[in-house]
Scaffold this active site. Structure first.
Site, short mmCIF file in Angstrom:
data_model
loop_
_atom_site.label_atom_id
_atom_site.label_comp_id
_atom_site.label_asym_id
_atom_site.label_seq_id
_atom_site.Cartn_x
_atom_site.Cartn_y
_atom_site.Cartn_z
N HIS A 81 -0.14 7.56 -4.66
CA HIS A 81 -0.49 6.05 -4.47
C HIS A 81 -1.98 6.11 -4.92
O HIS A 81 -2.74 7.04 -5.02
CB HIS A 81 -0.37 6.32 -2.86
CG HIS A 81 0.87 6.11 -2.13
ND1 HIS A 81 1.83 7.33 -2.01
CD2 HIS A 81 1.63 5.26 -1.83
CE1 HIS A 81 2.67 6.73 -1.78
NE2 HIS A 81 2.69 5.61 -1.31
N ASP A 110 1.68 3.63 -6.31
CA ASP A 110 2.01 2.41 -5.28
C ASP A 110 0.65 2.00 -4.51
O ASP A 110 -0.19 2.64 -4.40
CB ASP A 110 2.94 2.85 -4.25
CG ASP A 110 4.23 2.91 -4.71
OD1 ASP A 110 4.50 2.69 -6.09
OD2 ASP A 110 5.39 2.93 -3.97
#
Length: 316
Positions: A275, A131
């Site tokens: 992430h 992400d």
């Protein structure tokens, strides 16, 4: 005697003349009265046809103009105009540059839930997802590792980061990873209006399409927050992807802790959250090689989310 006789004769002559004149005037009046109806008929006779012609001439414009407007085609054209208007949105839907008009049909299976947390457990496969990228530092390092390990991943990107780092976004696609929607600026969607939510998705969609040519159909709401907006997101043509394993790398623990979080909960069909942007991701970069190696040693295969759950990652 002769004088009286002459006077009587004169009186008689005058009397006869008066009677003759009176009879003549009477006859003249009778003849005049006898001929007066005929003369009036002769004068009125021409006027009757004229009045009839005027009546006929005036009746034609009254009958024809009332009927012709009902039969004229302009009314048909007015009824056909809305049909053209209805076709215009479908023309715009063919244009991928306008996501507001995009065809929201998708290849999603009818059995696929609106929000996906994990894939089926029928095969020992997992999907690694990243992400908050792309950024200019950590995302390229993660792409290097994935390339070395021959692992395909799914990147949920932020639109404004794509604008800042278009070359990295292109690399994601060019190296056969999946690029997906993570909104424009990582807003908390449940607190936004419906129009703002659509705007967040559409703005990112346009940026990604302009940069990579991909029309995204997968999305992940920031923070995984979907309460009350699942239907709205789904109606925009997106398959909502969350996760069942949170590595919590966003708290910046040690690389070993990141790995342990994953190993403790991984199973067939797991969707793993990591992430590639949004802060210091150096620990994620250091944890990734060992994470991949150990999962492989446990018999897991790596795939992208779309293949894991059997949906199309992009719109036609």
């Amino acid at each position: 005697m002769n004088r009286k006789l002459w006077g009587f004769s004169l009186f008689l002559v005058i009397f006869i003349g008066v009677i003759w004149m009176w009879n003549g005037s009477t006859d003249a009046q009778e003849e005049k009265s006898a001929f007066s109806p005929k003369s009036s008929e002769q004068k009125q006779a021409p006027s009757q046809p004229i009045e009839k012609k005027r009546g006929q001439a005036s009746s034609k414009p009254v009958e024809q103009p009332e009927e012709k407007p009902k039969k004229t085609p302009p009314e048909k054209k007015e009824t056909q105009e809305p049909a053209k208007d209805k076709q215009q949105p479908s023309d715009k839907a063919d244009s991928p540059d306008d996501p507001d008009q995009v065809d929201h049909s998708n290849d999603r299976s009818a059995s696929t839930p609106r929000v996906v947390y994990q894939g089926p457990s029928t095969s020992k496969q997992v999907a690694i997802t990243f992400d908050d990228g792309p950024d200019g530092k950590y995302t390229p390092q993660i792409l290097d590792i994935l390339q070395q390990k021959q692992v395909a991943a799914t990147f949920f990107v932020i639109g404004q980061e794509v604008r800042k780092h278009p070359a990295v976004a292109k690399r994601i696609v060019n190296e056969n990873h999946i690029i997906a929607n993570h909104t424009w600026d990582h807003s908390y969607l449940p607190k936004l209006s419906e129009s703002r939510i659509i705007g967040e998705l559409n703005r990112n969609y346009r940026e990604v399409y302009k940069t990579t040519g991909k029309k995204m159909s997968l999305m992940r709401p920031p923070y995984g927050a979907t309460k009350g907006i699942e239907k709205n997101l789904y109606q925009q043509g997106y398959q909502i992807i969350n996760w069942d394993i949170d590595s919590r790398d966003w708290t910046m623990p040690s690389p070993v802790t990141i790995q342990q979080k994953v190993f403790a909960h991984v199973k067939s069909g797991s969707i793993i959250l990591l992430h590639s942007g949004g802060g210091d991701r150096s620990r994620t970069v250091r944890a990734l090689p060992g994470l991949i190696d150990k999962l492989r040693n446990q018999g897991y295969q790596f795939t992208t989310v779309d293949r894991l759950i059997g949906v199309s990652p992009y719109r036609e």
